[in-house]
Scaffold this motif. Structure first.
Motif, PDB file in Angstrom:
ATOM      1  N   PRO A   1       0.753  -1.273   0.009  1.00  0.00           N
ATOM      2  CA  PRO A   1      -0.334  -0.230   0.147  1.00  0.00           C
ATOM      3  C   PRO A   1       0.590   1.553  -0.122  1.00  0.00           C
ATOM      4  O   PRO A   1       1.510   1.489   0.492  1.00  0.00           O
ATOM      5  CB  PRO A   1      -0.382  -0.326   1.362  1.00  0.00           C
ATOM      6  CG  PRO A   1      -0.490  -1.475   2.024  1.00  0.00           C
ATOM      7  CD  PRO A   1       1.149  -1.679   0.820  1.00  0.00           C
ATOM      8  N   THR A   2       0.956   1.889  -1.196  1.00  0.00           N
ATOM      9  CA  THR A   2       0.955   3.475  -0.537  1.00  0.00           C
ATOM     10  C   THR A   2      -0.101   4.273  -1.146  1.00  0.00           C
ATOM     11  O   THR A   2       0.500   5.684  -0.452  1.00  0.00           O
ATOM     12  CB  THR A   2       1.252   3.907  -2.633  1.00  0.00           C
ATOM     13  OG1 THR A   2       0.232   3.858  -3.107  1.00  0.00           O
ATOM     14  CG2 THR A   2       2.732   2.844  -2.606  1.00  0.00           C
ATOM     15  N   ASP A   3      -1.177   4.290  -0.286  1.00  0.00           N
ATOM     16  CA  ASP A   3      -2.261   4.826   0.574  1.00  0.00           C
ATOM     17  C   ASP A   3      -3.415   4.545   0.609  1.00  0.00           C
ATOM     18  O   ASP A   3      -3.260   3.143   0.224  1.00  0.00           O
ATOM     19  CB  ASP A   3      -3.481   5.796  -0.986  1.00  0.00           C
ATOM     20  CG  ASP A   3      -2.790   7.226  -0.202  1.00  0.00           C
ATOM     21  OD1 ASP A   3      -3.266   7.287   0.403  1.00  0.00           O
ATOM     22  OD2 ASP A   3      -3.546   8.191  -1.392  1.00  0.00           O
ATOM     23  N   ALA A   4      -4.468   4.769   1.529  1.00  0.00           N
ATOM     24  CA  ALA A   4      -5.074   4.442   2.386  1.00  0.00           C
ATOM     25  C   ALA A   4      -6.769   5.445   2.007  1.00  0.00           C
ATOM     26  O   ALA A   4      -6.314   6.231   2.306  1.00  0.00           O
ATOM     27  CB  ALA A   4      -5.404   3.573   3.250  1.00  0.00           C
ATOM     28  N   ALA A   5      -7.668   4.601   2.657  1.00  0.00           N
ATOM     29  CA  ALA A   5      -9.248   5.488   2.587  1.00  0.00           C
ATOM     30  C   ALA A   5      -9.864   4.126   3.236  1.00  0.00           C
ATOM     31  O   ALA A   5      -9.924   3.299   3.399  1.00  0.00           O
ATOM     32  CB  ALA A   5      -9.304   6.199   1.808  1.00  0.00           C
ATOM     33  N   SER A   6     -10.922   5.419   4.180  1.00  0.00           N
ATOM     34  CA  SER A   6     -11.928   4.057   4.441  1.00  0.00           C
ATOM     35  C   SER A   6     -14.032   5.185   4.374  1.00  0.00           C
ATOM     36  O   SER A   6     -13.424   6.340   4.663  1.00  0.00           O
ATOM     37  CB  SER A   6     -12.101   3.712   5.959  1.00  0.00           C
ATOM     38  OG  SER A   6     -12.762   3.000   6.451  1.00  0.00           O
ATOM     39  N   ASP A   7     -14.349   4.689   4.073  1.00  0.00           N
ATOM     40  CA  ASP A   7     -15.800   4.753   4.433  1.00  0.00           C
ATOM     41  C   ASP A   7     -16.688   4.781   5.737  1.00  0.00           C
ATOM     42  O   ASP A   7     -17.970   4.446   5.866  1.00  0.00           O
ATOM     43  CB  ASP A   7     -16.610   4.154   2.844  1.00  0.00           C
ATOM     44  CG  ASP A   7     -17.014   3.032   2.774  1.00  0.00           C
ATOM     45  OD1 ASP A   7     -16.200   1.907   3.485  1.00  0.00           O
ATOM     46  OD2 ASP A   7     -17.461   2.573   1.615  1.00  0.00           O
ATOM     47  N   GLY A   8     -15.818   3.744   7.066  1.00  0.00           N
ATOM     48  CA  GLY A   8     -16.612   3.815   7.770  1.00  0.00           C
ATOM     49  C   GLY A   8     -16.676   1.983   7.932  1.00  0.00           C
ATOM     50  O   GLY A   8     -17.034   1.462   8.338  1.00  0.00           O
ATOM     51  N   GLU A   9     -17.084   1.104   6.254  1.00  0.00           N
ATOM     52  CA  GLU A   9     -17.515  -0.578   6.553  1.00  0.00           C
ATOM     53  C   GLU A   9     -16.085  -0.872   5.845  1.00  0.00           C
ATOM     54  O   GLU A   9     -15.928  -1.340   6.052  1.00  0.00           O
ATOM     55  CB  GLU A   9     -18.605  -0.211   5.399  1.00  0.00           C
ATOM     56  CG  GLU A   9     -19.998   0.593   6.077  1.00  0.00           C
ATOM     57  CD  GLU A   9     -20.692   0.495   5.502  1.00  0.00           C
ATOM     58  OE1 GLU A   9     -21.034  -0.541   4.264  1.00  0.00           O
ATOM     59  OE2 GLU A   9     -22.264   0.552   6.103  1.00  0.00           O
ATOM     60  N   ARG A  10     -15.862  -0.122   4.689  1.00  0.00           N
ATOM     61  CA  ARG A  10     -14.104  -0.984   3.939  1.00  0.00           C
ATOM     62  C   ARG A  10     -13.391  -0.213   4.371  1.00  0.00           C
ATOM     63  O   ARG A  10     -12.752   0.882   4.333  1.00  0.00           O
ATOM     64  CB  ARG A  10     -15.037  -1.832   2.621  1.00  0.00           C
ATOM     65  CG  ARG A  10     -16.215  -2.492   2.310  1.00  0.00           C
ATOM     66  CD  ARG A  10     -16.655  -2.289   1.023  1.00  0.00           C
ATOM     67  NE  ARG A  10     -17.349  -1.303   0.536  1.00  0.00           N
ATOM     68  CZ  ARG A  10     -17.824  -1.058  -0.840  1.00  0.00           C
ATOM     69  NH1 ARG A  10     -17.982  -1.947  -1.198  1.00  0.00           N
ATOM     70  NH2 ARG A  10     -19.172   0.012  -0.536  1.00  0.00           N
ATOM     71  N   LEU A  11     -11.780  -1.170   4.138  1.00  0.00           N
ATOM     72  CA  LEU A  11     -10.979  -0.692   4.141  1.00  0.00           C
ATOM     73  C   LEU A  11     -10.241  -0.301   2.549  1.00  0.00           C
ATOM     74  O   LEU A  11     -10.051  -2.008   2.412  1.00  0.00           O
ATOM     75  CB  LEU A  11     -10.226  -1.133   4.578  1.00  0.00           C
ATOM     76  CG  LEU A  11      -8.399  -0.332   4.807  1.00  0.00           C
ATOM     77  CD1 LEU A  11      -8.580   0.712   5.918  1.00  0.00           C
ATOM     78  CD2 LEU A  11      -7.663  -1.651   5.683  1.00  0.00           C
TER      79      LEU A  11
END
Length: 829
Positions: free
Chosen positions: A776-786
């Motif tokens: 991984p070089t970046d990450a985000a989440s919508d509260g349910e999925r990563l």
């Protein structure tokens, strides 16, 4: 030495007969070995920087960053200090607030892996282009740590051969159709079949091989044990005999080659420039020894030539040599003395023409005798050179293929290719130019110099933003932004806007800043949401957004700073800087620009102006603090605080500062150094505490509303009490933060970049270990999925607690799961 299945390495007996019947064309066989680091010479001032390059550098690991800086000096990274740091907010938010504590995300499973780029291909940052056979080429991909097999008949990517530890060397057995692959710090060698691209065997040894060579009759397999100082030989026809060792006194790493006529093995120390000869039958050293007198810089062995060309020297001077054999003897001849450090050598197929590159200087030498070489200055720093027929081809600059006549006289023709041109090969009247940054190969007609087609080896992705149930990915160097809908795994839109991506959650806008153009769009980006475009004719080197507005502070290629207002499509100012800026940020109604030895403060009102400057060497900032090097050198840092338009000296730290984090709930600021973590009170800038850390404090996380602070050290994650600053716990994880959300911490293993730890900080325990399909070089989440972005792999991996089957990508009839759903439209190509 434990050896497993050595019998499977034995080639067919027809190999020696075949070689004897056809005859050997090349005098020297030189298998692929990783090139040595270029000497740290003082670079020529200037250069050209695009906004994409800092974004790539921020997202890639240190080894890849070092390679990017060293191989592409044209990108504007001259003297660029990689420690210049811009605060990285959690993607999808303007502040480092994270998300709520959600224990449901601690049982993560991979829901899907969304691949961009060509089928079977994920090669990013091409370092080398090697001929494999008549129909295939091999690319060495530095960023994605793998090899790509290119089918020249289709053309397309046939397969990808992984080398997750980094490729050290490789050898090809054309008769048995096998590839021998040695990785860095590996205790053995992998054998890959070139028929079905599978691992067929593993050779285990009790050392870490450096280079591998298969002898001319395919009887001997040579491996270098550089740590213990041995050349190791295995008899493939008699594996029961075990390995033979020959003591070698050369400075590691070594270069290995074989004289195909006599079977003599040549070993060269890359650091001391000594060359030794080894006799094959008795496996003993020959009495004669050569010395290049300086570290080895470059080498080349023509496919049908009778010499091995070597370049040795330093930043001031270098020399090119020819190593030849005949009548059972070997000789070393100096061909020419050159100015500067030679970066690459290039020859034609028969070794009758030889060219050398040293920065922006091109030399043409006579391989048969010492002479004054023809010399020509180039308009841009060059990467590779290929003399072919009556022409000399040079890959240079951001996207140039330069064409000169063999005498290096007359006009230089320029042919545009894709970003980051490097290795060049000629195949059947066509030039194959590997473009490292765009991860592609441009194929040109060698006569007309017109592009025939382009082969996409992989994609190099930049930043990812998740907001409003959409995932936006910056497709670097392909000049577009992709909008992914994770509900149906389809690319909903591809917007032709390239450059570096800037996202403002408060304004709900995306701005793409390219070489000389800024494009503003409402979120999510689309062809219809483009609301503002503005030309920046003098180019963009650095930029920073002013608050939540559509205004940006821009430093152009002429070192002038101006304010760009996209809402009014207008530019203000044009204040020249005395020195090139290395970093830029805006804070408290002012703009700050960091150069190598000064810090500048600008007012960002209607009339842009330089307020004043301070003489210091800044390298890290987090408003209101700036960390700088000691003026007299040393291992510590100076800390300054910005207050009321002034820069006040705060303190000195015994260790170098690596990270600065503000506590969102209190008035404290935490500094991570190479020795511990320091805590200051922002109200009176007074030192409050010292938190002991194991080794260097690489990163600090202070979750809002929590009593804990988390410090990434060397080998452990320290849990500190934010009330009394006591170290209250340790978690045995040697990792770096990938994503944080409340007390949930996601850390990537510091050594194994595909191993993710899911940590419960509240209970101080590792809850889960995940083996990732990407780094991984970046990450985000919508509260349910990563969402995890693999920039080098060109993919997005989606993880959830319990994957919903109805969300998985389906075929057109909605009956069968379709793993290629993202490629159905073909737009990614």
């Amino acid at each position: 030495m434990p050896i497993r299945s050595l019998m499977r390495l034995i080639p067919v007996l027809a190999v020696a007969c075949c070689l004897a019947a056809t005859g050997l064309q090349a005098a020297f066989h030189l298998p692929y070995q990783a090139a040595p680091p270029r000497p740290a010479c003082q670079r020529v001032p200037g250069g050209y920087c695009r906004p994409e390059y800092p974004e790539v550098a921020e997202r890639l690991d240190p080894e890849t960053l070092d390679w990017l800086v060293r191989t592409y000096p044209v990108l504007g990274w001259q003297d660029m200090d990689p420690r210049v740091w811009r605060p990285k907010p959690v993607p999808g938010a303007d502040r480092v607030d994270g998300f709520r504590y959600d224990t449901g995300r601690r049982n993560l499973e991979v829901e899907a892996v969304f691949h961009f780029g060509p089928r079977k291909g994920n090669g990013a940052l091409i370092e080398e282009l090697l001929p494999l056979d008549g129909n295939r080429l091999l690319t060495v991909n530095r960023a994605s740590h793998n090899l790509s097999v290119i089918n020249t008949a289709r053309p397309d990517v046939d397969a990808v051969i992984p080398a997750p530890r980094g490729l050290r060397s490789l050898e090809v057995n054309p008769t048995s159709q096998e590839l021998y692959l040695v990785e860095r710090s590996a205790s053995g060698m992998l054998v890959w079949s070139l028929k079905d691209y599978r691992v067929t065997d593993t050779l285990f040894v009790d050392f870490s091989p450096g280079a591998v060579l298969l002898s001319r009759d395919a009887r001997w397999l040579y491996l270098t044990d550089e740590t213990n100082g041995y050349l190791v030989r295995l008899d493939l026809t008699r594996p029961a005999d075990g390995p033979a060792r020959l003591a070698v006194t050369l400075a590691a790493p070594w270069l290995i080659a074989e004289d195909r006529e006599s079977g003599i093995v040549f070993l060269a120390g890359q650091k001391d420039g000594r060359v030794l000869l080894c006799e094959p039958e008795g496996f003993t050293r020959l009495g004669r020894e050569f010395s290049l007198g300086a570290p080895l810089l470059a080498w080349s062995a023509p496919a049908e030539g009778k010499a091995l060309f070597l370049a040795a020297g330093d930043c001031e001077r270098s020399a090119v040599y020819s190593l030849t054999t005949g009548d059972g003897t070997a000789s070393l001849t100096k061909l020419a003395d050159l100015g500067g450090a030679v970066t690459t050598l290039g020859t034609d197929t028969k070794g009758e023409k030889l060219c050398a590159l040293a920065g922006q200087e091109l030399y043409s030498l006579d391989p048969d005798a010492y002479s004054n070489p023809a010399h020509r200055g180039l308009p841009a720093p060059a990467q590779r050179v290929l003399p072919l027929g009556s022409k000399v081809y040079v890959s240079a600059g951001m996207d140039w293929l330069l064409v000169l006549d063999e005498g290096l006289q007359g006009r230089i023709d320029q042919v545009q290719v894709e970003f980051g041109p490097g290795p060049i090969l000629e195949r059947e009247g066509a030039l194959w130019v590997a473009n490292g940054l765009s991860s592609s190969i441009t194929v040109l007609d060698a006569g007309k110099l017109e592009e025939k087609f382009s082969v996409l080896v992989g994609v190099l992705l930049g930043r990812m933003v998740q907001h409003g149930r959409k995932v936006v990915v910056n497709n670097l160097f392909r000049g577009n932004v992709m909008v992914l809908n994770p509900e149906n795994y389809i690319i909903e839109d591809i917007v032709a806007a390239g450059g570096s991506l800037d996202f403002s959650a408060a304004a709900n806008r995306v701005t793409m800043v390219d070489d000389s153009l800024a494009v503003g769009m409402d979120y999510p980006p689309s062809r219809l949401s483009i609301s503002a475009t503005l030309d920046i004719p003098r180019g963009v080197r650095l930029f920073a957004r002013v608050g939540d507005s559509q205004s940006y502070l821009v430093e152009d290629q002429d070192r002038s700073v101006e304010r760009v207002d996209l809402s009014r499509r207008f530019r203000f100012g044009g204040v020249p800087l005395p020195a090139e800026g290395k970093g830029m940020f805006t804070w408290d109604g002012a703009a700050w620009v960091l150069s190598a030895y000064d810090l500048y403060r600008f007012g960002v009102g209607e009339s842009l102006g330089l307020d004043r400057s301070w003489p210091l060497r800044p390298f890290k900032f987090h408003p209101p603090y700036v960390a700088a090097d000691y003026v007299s050198g040393g291992n510590g840092s100076q800390v300054h605080v910005m207050y009321n338009g002034q820069l006040l000296d705060l303190t000195s730290t015994p260790g170098r500062i690596g990270v600065i984090r503000d506590d969102p709930d209190t008035s404290y600021c935490w500094f991570g150094t190479t020795q511990n973590a320091l805590v200051f009170d922002r109200r009176d800038n007074r030192s409050s505490a010292v938190v002991p850390v194991d080794g260097t404090a690489r990163d600090i996380y202070l979750p809002p509303g929590s009593l804990n602070g988390y410090i990434c050290g060397e080998g452990s994650l320290t849990v500190a009490d934010r009330r009394n600053f006591f170290r209250q716990n340790e978690i045995a994880v040697d990792g770096d933060f990938v994503y944080v959300s409340g007390e949930e911490l996601y850390l990537l293993d510091h050594e194994d970049r595909s191993l993710l730890y899911v940590v419960d900080g509240y209970r101080a325990m590792v809850y889960q270990r995940l083996r990732l399909p990407l780094s991984p070089t970046d990450a985000a989440s919508d509260g349910e999925r990563l969402y995890l972005l693999g920039g080098a792999e060109g993919a997005v991996a989606i993880y959830s607690n319990f994957p919903a089957a109805e969300r998985l990508p389906r075929s057109v009839d909605r009956n069968v799961w379709d793993s290629e759903a993202d490629r159905r439209s073909g737009e990614h190509r």
